[in-house]
Design a protein around this motif. Structure first.
Motif, PDB file in Angstrom:
ATOM      1  N   THR A 216       0.751  -1.040   0.096  1.00 17.85           N
ATOM      2  CA  THR A 216       0.144   0.152  -0.005  1.00 17.85           C
ATOM      3  C   THR A 216       0.729   1.188   0.042  1.00 17.85           C
ATOM      4  O   THR A 216       1.664   1.340   0.682  1.00 17.85           O
ATOM      5  CB  THR A 216      -0.761   0.199   1.127  1.00 17.85           C
ATOM      6  OG1 THR A 216      -1.764  -1.171   1.072  1.00 17.85           O
ATOM      7  CG2 THR A 216      -1.727   1.461   1.120  1.00 17.85           C
ATOM      8  N   THR A 217       0.700   2.106  -1.008  1.00 15.63           N
ATOM      9  CA  THR A 217       1.175   3.409  -1.023  1.00 15.63           C
ATOM     10  C   THR A 217       0.297   4.497  -1.054  1.00 15.63           C
ATOM     11  O   THR A 217      -0.452   4.427  -2.023  1.00 15.63           O
ATOM     12  CB  THR A 217       2.336   3.282  -2.321  1.00 15.63           C
ATOM     13  OG1 THR A 217       3.245   2.485  -2.078  1.00 15.63           O
ATOM     14  CG2 THR A 217       3.243   4.855  -2.188  1.00 15.63           C
ATOM     15  N   ARG A 218       0.416   5.396  -0.619  1.00 17.13           N
ATOM     16  CA  ARG A 218      -0.725   6.513  -0.393  1.00 17.13           C
ATOM     17  C   ARG A 218       0.164   7.937  -0.610  1.00 17.13           C
ATOM     18  O   ARG A 218       1.174   7.914   0.196  1.00 17.13           O
ATOM     19  CB  ARG A 218      -1.224   6.779   0.944  1.00 17.13           C
ATOM     20  CG  ARG A 218      -2.497   5.808   0.963  1.00 17.13           C
ATOM     21  CD  ARG A 218      -2.977   5.497   2.168  1.00 17.13           C
ATOM     22  NE  ARG A 218      -3.897   6.779   2.647  1.00 17.13           N
ATOM     23  CZ  ARG A 218      -5.006   6.919   2.213  1.00 17.13           C
ATOM     24  NH1 ARG A 218      -5.635   6.205   1.385  1.00 17.13           N
ATOM     25  NH2 ARG A 218      -5.551   8.087   2.564  1.00 17.13           N
ATOM     26  N   TYR A 400      -7.185   5.269   6.875  1.00 16.53           N
ATOM     27  CA  TYR A 400      -5.698   5.179   7.377  1.00 16.53           C
ATOM     28  C   TYR A 400      -5.571   6.159   8.440  1.00 16.53           C
ATOM     29  O   TYR A 400      -5.840   7.011   8.308  1.00 16.53           O
ATOM     30  CB  TYR A 400      -4.621   5.161   6.309  1.00 16.53           C
ATOM     31  CG  TYR A 400      -4.868   4.065   5.239  1.00 16.53           C
ATOM     32  CD1 TYR A 400      -4.287   2.837   5.284  1.00 16.53           C
ATOM     33  CD2 TYR A 400      -5.551   4.301   4.109  1.00 16.53           C
ATOM     34  CE1 TYR A 400      -4.285   2.035   4.112  1.00 16.53           C
ATOM     35  CE2 TYR A 400      -5.704   3.701   3.041  1.00 16.53           C
ATOM     36  CZ  TYR A 400      -5.037   2.344   3.087  1.00 16.53           C
ATOM     37  OH  TYR A 400      -5.216   1.065   2.176  1.00 16.53           O
ATOM     38  N   ARG A 401      -4.592   5.522   9.369  1.00 17.06           N
ATOM     39  CA  ARG A 401      -4.173   6.659  10.525  1.00 17.06           C
ATOM     40  C   ARG A 401      -2.775   6.351  10.961  1.00 17.06           C
ATOM     41  O   ARG A 401      -2.516   5.187  11.231  1.00 17.06           O
ATOM     42  CB  ARG A 401      -5.092   6.413  11.556  1.00 17.06           C
ATOM     43  CG  ARG A 401      -4.586   7.524  12.807  1.00 17.06           C
ATOM     44  CD  ARG A 401      -5.569   7.252  13.956  1.00 17.06           C
ATOM     45  NE  ARG A 401      -6.957   7.391  13.799  1.00 17.06           N
ATOM     46  CZ  ARG A 401      -8.064   7.410  14.848  1.00 17.06           C
ATOM     47  NH1 ARG A 401      -7.607   7.172  16.067  1.00 17.06           N
ATOM     48  NH2 ARG A 401      -9.204   7.786  14.363  1.00 17.06           N
ATOM     49  N   ASP A 402      -1.729   7.152  11.063  1.00 17.72           N
ATOM     50  CA  ASP A 402      -0.684   6.913  11.447  1.00 17.72           C
ATOM     51  C   ASP A 402      -0.414   7.465  12.943  1.00 17.72           C
ATOM     52  O   ASP A 402      -0.650   8.294  13.147  1.00 17.72           O
ATOM     53  CB  ASP A 402       0.454   7.945  10.564  1.00 17.72           C
ATOM     54  CG  ASP A 402       0.589   7.617   9.194  1.00 17.72           C
ATOM     55  OD1 ASP A 402       0.198   6.495   8.862  1.00 17.72           O
ATOM     56  OD2 ASP A 402       1.161   8.305   8.112  1.00 17.72           O
ATOM     57  N   THR A 407       0.925   2.551  10.853  1.00 17.03           N
ATOM     58  CA  THR A 407       0.092   3.023  10.072  1.00 17.03           C
ATOM     59  C   THR A 407      -1.225   1.744  10.313  1.00 17.03           C
ATOM     60  O   THR A 407      -0.948   0.789  10.016  1.00 17.03           O
ATOM     61  CB  THR A 407       0.287   3.019   8.649  1.00 17.03           C
ATOM     62  OG1 THR A 407       1.442   3.883   8.400  1.00 17.03           O
ATOM     63  CG2 THR A 407      -0.779   3.452   7.618  1.00 17.03           C
ATOM     64  N   ALA A 409      -4.774   0.602   9.484  1.00 13.93           N
ATOM     65  CA  ALA A 409      -5.774   0.658   8.440  1.00 13.93           C
ATOM     66  C   ALA A 409      -7.027  -0.358   8.809  1.00 13.93           C
ATOM     67  O   ALA A 409      -7.157  -1.298   9.316  1.00 13.93           O
ATOM     68  CB  ALA A 409      -5.229   0.099   7.021  1.00 13.93           C
TER      69      ALA A 409
END
Length: 614
Positions: A216-218, A400-402, A407, A409
């Motif tokens: 996954t890359t955002r 998503y949340r860091d 991270t 999901a």
């Protein structure tokens, strides 16, 4: 060493004129006008396929890439721009003698600008299709040209979106070419676009393999900076959108802060869902990412009008959205001080006039009448935050949340509580669950869906009358929210309604004074200042008077975001006129909790849906 120095020297050139541009766009918005501008500056236009056709139809002189390269498109269009005359023209270092000699020897002309955009891969495959069809939709030439142009930004300009055309035109008009600063900025955006495109393909490809842990890359696009984060020392701070998407709102006025936007995002979802579930105009009053109150448009009783300082005449003039916000704000007006509001419908003048007199930071809504917007823009000396929610915004299925380098999901909690969840009545009082009770169950349940867990909420007549947020034990949630219910109900006591304030006492001070009168636990110093607000010092509201008045409370609904683990919550809720319970159920103690509800004559509905929110 000389070659390196030549390359470096070339990279320092600020303004570079554009003599040849390569155009290949899927989004043709504004491309004709932009190319007409370039042609007026004697820029030679190269193009491919549908883009070339559109430009010719507009009367522009265009050379096909295949004519320029003297190499036909082949392999079913897989190879069109993958050619030395294209990439050599983009990558050749200006001022490097060897590069320029090789370009001359091979008939490679300089290409100074590339105008292209990549169709988002998610949209390319959204319509379905098998694996091989989707693979055929992967663009190779576009990203290659994009990266070549961006890499050589010392001399070449990469334009990847119609929203950049105006900036390029202005830069060329003012400088005779593109500046290094603009080329760097556009190159950075281009590489971000390339990363987002490749990540979309990688995520899709891995998911096709059925793997449990897809790559996954955002990629994010910074939208605007924030003054600071949660606290003043948390700098820098900013708000970004996912690349190729947009924010779920537009800023019409003011400068929102970090917590403002967290409130707005949660508050808007709450009222949007209330509107969808009940069909009524809805509003909420948010503080620190939990609702202080929420409500739908239900007419006020005479005693509520007095308690909320609304004349009967004014009450008759309230529009549905104004009525919903008035109720939401009066659930807990002390906690709503400095709130962030949200309403489900277009804000009208009546709603704006209510907001005008309240201490509030901002509002999010689907739209505003011109009169309402004028009123709100003048609030707080022009600093009141006005956000317009994006219509039909799609936040995506996964959120998503860091946190601390990790991270998280999860699938977004997109379930909307409706009357269909209120059919399983666990107690014998099924006939008591009327349409108005179901409405209150929905209001309370959607409200706590956006309240920091653990949470419970009490509702009556379409409005929240007590919200208990973020407690570690459920019974403490009930106690916290129950205290707010008691205060809300006692605000309708004749002694409270009869308080005689001095002229000039501000609205919020009156609100706070009533609450402190009900609580009654003054310090000696506090009492002096409190009494100074009245024409006549009020007689105390005694404990026995409070208890006697609370015996009249009934018809209140309590909703819990998770099951009640013990009957103690039901026992405590009985003190506040609770007649109806809605909860997910699923505890080993369900029988004990149900028995407690039966003992108190409460109707209890089990939805089977837990609503934790963190």
């Amino acid at each position: 060493m000389a070659h390196i120095l030549s390359a470096v020297a070339g990279s320092q050139q600020d303004v570079v004129p554009t003599t040849r541009a390569l155009i290949s766009v899927s989004d043709k918005t504004g491309i004709v006008d932009f190319c007409k501008f370039l042609a007026s500056k004697n820029v030679h236009l190269l193009s491919t396929g549908g883009t070339a056709k559109k430009l010719r139809e507009a009367g522009l002189e265009v050379m096909d890439v295949s004519e320029y390269t003297q190499s036909p498109e082949c392999l079913d269009g897989r190879v069109k721009t993958l050619h030395p005359k294209i990439h050599g023209g983009l990558l050749g270092v200006r001022g490097n003698k060897d590069h320029e000699a090789q370009m001359e020897e091979n008939g490679i002309g300089k290409i100074d600008m590339t105008i292209l955009n990549l169709y988002p891969f998610e949209q390319t495959v959204k319509g379905g299709g098998d694996f091989n069809q989707c693979i055929e939709n992967i663009d190779i030439g576009g990203p290659s040209m994009l990266r070549s142009t961006a890499k050589n930004h010392a001399a070449t300009t990469i334009v990847t979106s119609p929203d950049q055309y105006e900036e390029v035109q202005k830069c060329i008009e003012e400088n005779g070419g593109t500046t290094l600063a603009l080329r760097k900025k556009f190159a950075a955006r281009a590489f971000s676009l390339s990363a987002a495109y490749d990540s979309a393909i990688a995520n899709w490809f891995t998911n096709q393999l059925g793997e449990e842990k897809p790559v996954t890359t955002r990629v994010y696009k910074p939208e605007f900076p924030l003054k600071y984060g949660c606290n003043p020392h948390q700098k820098p701070a900013g708000i970004s959108s996912v690349l190729n998407s947009k924010l779920p709102f537009d800023v019409l006025n003011g400068v929102p802060g970090y917590i403002n936007l967290l409130d707005a995002a949660n508050a808007w979802q709450l009222v949007k869902e209330l509107r969808e579930a009940t069909g009524l105009a809805a509003a909420t009053s948010f503080k620190h990412v939990s609702p202080a109150g929420a409500a739908v448009a239900v007419p006020l009783s005479d005693v509520e009008c007095v308690a909320y300082e609304v004349t009967p005449e004014a009450a008759k003039e309230l529009t549905p959205v104004a009525l919903a916000y008035l109720r939401a704000r009066n659930a807990d007006p002390m906690c709503s001080f400095g709130d962030f509001a949200a309403v489900s419908d277009v804000v009208d003048e009546a709603t704006a006039l209510i907001l005008k007199k309240e201490v509030s930071d901002g509002i999010i809504a689907p739209g505003y009448t011109p009169e309402a917007l004028t009123i709100l823009k003048s609030k707080k000396g022009g600093k009141f935050i006005v956000l317009e929610a994006t219509k039909d915004y799609d936040p995506g299925q996964i959120e998503y949340r860091d946190v601390y380098g990790m991270t998280f999901a999860q699938k977004r909690n997109d379930i909307i509580i409706t009357k269909d969840h209120m059919t399983e009545i666990a107690t014998s009082k099924k006939e008591a669950v009327t349409d108005s009770v179901v409405r209150d169950m929905i209001v309370a349940s959607i409200c706590i869906k956006y309240t920091q867990s653990n949470s419970v909420g009490f509702a009556k007549d379409g409005m929240m009358v007590g919200v208990g947020a973020g407690q570690q034990s459920r019974v403490d949630c009930v106690k916290l929210a129950g205290r707010k219910v008691k205060t809300w109900y006692l605000r309708q006591h004749e002694k409270v309604l009869g308080l005689k304030f001095k002229a000039g006492v501000k609205r919020q001070d009156r609100v706070n004074a009533r609450v402190r009168y009900i609580e009654g636990d003054f310090t000696p110093e506090e009492r002096i200042r409190w009494e100074a607000q009245f024409e006549e010092v009020p007689e105390p509201l005694t404990t026995s008077e409070k208890e006697e008045f609370m015996k009249q409370a009934d018809g209140i609904t309590i909703s819990s975001d998770a099951f009640f683990p013990f009957r103690d919550s039901i026992d405590h809720a009985s003190k506040y006129g609770v007649s109806y319970i809605v909860q997910p159920g699923g505890s080993v103690q369900d029988k004990q909790v149900t028995a407690a509800a039966e003992e108190y004559g409460m109707a209890m509905c089990m939805t089977g849906v837990r609503l934790f929110h963190h």
